[in-house]
Design a protein around this motif. Structure first.
Motif, short mmCIF file in Angstrom:
data_model
loop_
_atom_site.label_atom_id
_atom_site.label_comp_id
_atom_site.label_asym_id
_atom_site.label_seq_id
_atom_site.Cartn_x
_atom_site.Cartn_y
_atom_site.Cartn_z
N LEU A 85 0.84 -1.09 0.07
CA LEU A 85 0.15 0.02 0.02
C LEU A 85 0.79 1.17 -0.12
N ARG A 107 -6.88 7.64 9.79
CA ARG A 107 -6.90 6.43 8.64
C ARG A 107 -6.86 7.21 7.37
N LEU A 109 -7.50 6.38 3.56
CA LEU A 109 -8.05 5.43 2.53
C LEU A 109 -7.77 5.86 1.17
N THR A 206 -3.45 3.62 4.82
CA THR A 206 -3.51 2.47 5.71
C THR A 206 -4.48 1.74 5.36
N GLU A 207 -5.38 1.91 4.25
CA GLU A 207 -6.29 0.84 3.76
C GLU A 207 -6.59 1.32 2.28
N ALA A 208 -7.13 0.42 1.80
CA ALA A 208 -7.49 0.63 0.16
C ALA A 208 -8.95 -0.06 0.00
N ILE A 209 -9.81 0.71 -0.62
CA ILE A 209 -11.08 0.23 -1.13
C ILE A 209 -10.90 0.16 -2.72
N PHE A 219 -11.24 -4.81 0.22
CA PHE A 219 -10.86 -4.00 1.22
C PHE A 219 -9.48 -4.63 1.77
N ILE A 220 -8.33 -3.63 1.54
CA ILE A 220 -7.24 -4.08 1.82
C ILE A 220 -6.60 -3.35 3.02
N GLU A 221 -6.04 -3.89 4.03
CA GLU A 221 -5.25 -3.19 5.26
C GLU A 221 -4.10 -3.27 4.96
N ARG A 222 -3.00 -2.31 5.36
CA ARG A 222 -1.73 -2.39 5.33
C ARG A 222 -1.25 -3.41 6.43
N ASN A 223 -0.30 -4.14 5.95
CA ASN A 223 0.49 -4.94 7.13
C ASN A 223 1.65 -4.19 7.39
#
Length: 225
Positions: A85, A107, A109, A206-209, A219-223
């Protein structure tokens, strides 16, 4: 329900009354602005993007160009996204302002087509530097010495160079093959006198839609490991 409406519906589930929301630029964020207006959500809005502020004003939504001290959610688009991300936000030319808003967000996004997510960042998307005009040619030469194709961006409407909202120039830098060395290259260029900001967003999203042509949403969250 069309895919973009699904995306906006997902984004709206994250927004609660009383939140402070930042809205970036681009067509997907514009759809979210329309949805916020239609939903009569009681939120405070800010945006680094003039086009987004104009749309909000047309819809009767109060919005400010100044970031709030603390932002609950920031929504934005991107030109390229990697599996961690990290993002390139180059085409709009307002990345310096966008980073200022992102830095205040709990957050941050990204709303984007799934095709923009790849294992590594797309070499067809430049690393864009915002630079003061006085040092532009020196910085351009430094980027070229690092093996990049670097050009000062031209204005699309009138003759001359493109200018950022801060009055600076933009230099678009492309790699020969890929962006595997981007973190090291960006670090070197960002330290040069006259570089105001870069379009590389490292460990900021932090996240992607994301959405694809089959009308599926990811819906992806950063590791953070």
């Amino acid at each position: 329900m069309t895919i973009i409406r699904k995306i906006i519906a997902k984004a709206l589930t994250l927004i609660q009354p009383g939140m402070k929301i930042s809205l970036g630029g681009g067509s997907n964020v514009a759809q979210l602005v329309n949805a916020i207006a239609a939903s009569n959500l009681a939120v405070d809005l800010c945006s680094p993007a003039e086009a987004t502020r104009q749309l909000a004003n047309q819809l009767g939504l109060p919005i400010t160009a100044q970031p709030f001290e603390k932002i609950d959610l920031a929504f934005d688009g991107c030109d390229s996204l990697d599996s961690q991300l990290n993002a390139l936000k180059s085409n709009g030319g307002i990345h310096t302002l966008e980073k200022s808003f992102a830095a205040r967000a709990n957050r941050y996004l990204i709303l984007a087509p799934l095709q923009r997510l790849k294992a590594s960042l797309d070499p067809q998307i430049p690393l864009t530097l915002e630079v003061v005009a006085l040092n532009a040619q020196i910085i351009q030469a430094a980027a070229q010495q690092l093996g990049l194709s670097a050009k000062i961006r031209l204005a699309q409407v009138v003759a001359g160079y493109a200018r950022t909202p801060l009055g600076n120039l933009l230099i678009d830098c492309y790699p020969t093959n890929d962006w595997r060395q981007l973190p090291q290259i960006e670090h070197q260029l960002a330290r040069l006198n006259g570089v105001v900001g870069t379009s590389y967003f490292e460990k900021i999203v932090t996240e992607a839609i994301l959405f694809d042509s089959d009308e599926e949403i990811q819906f992806i969250e950063r590791n953070n490991n």
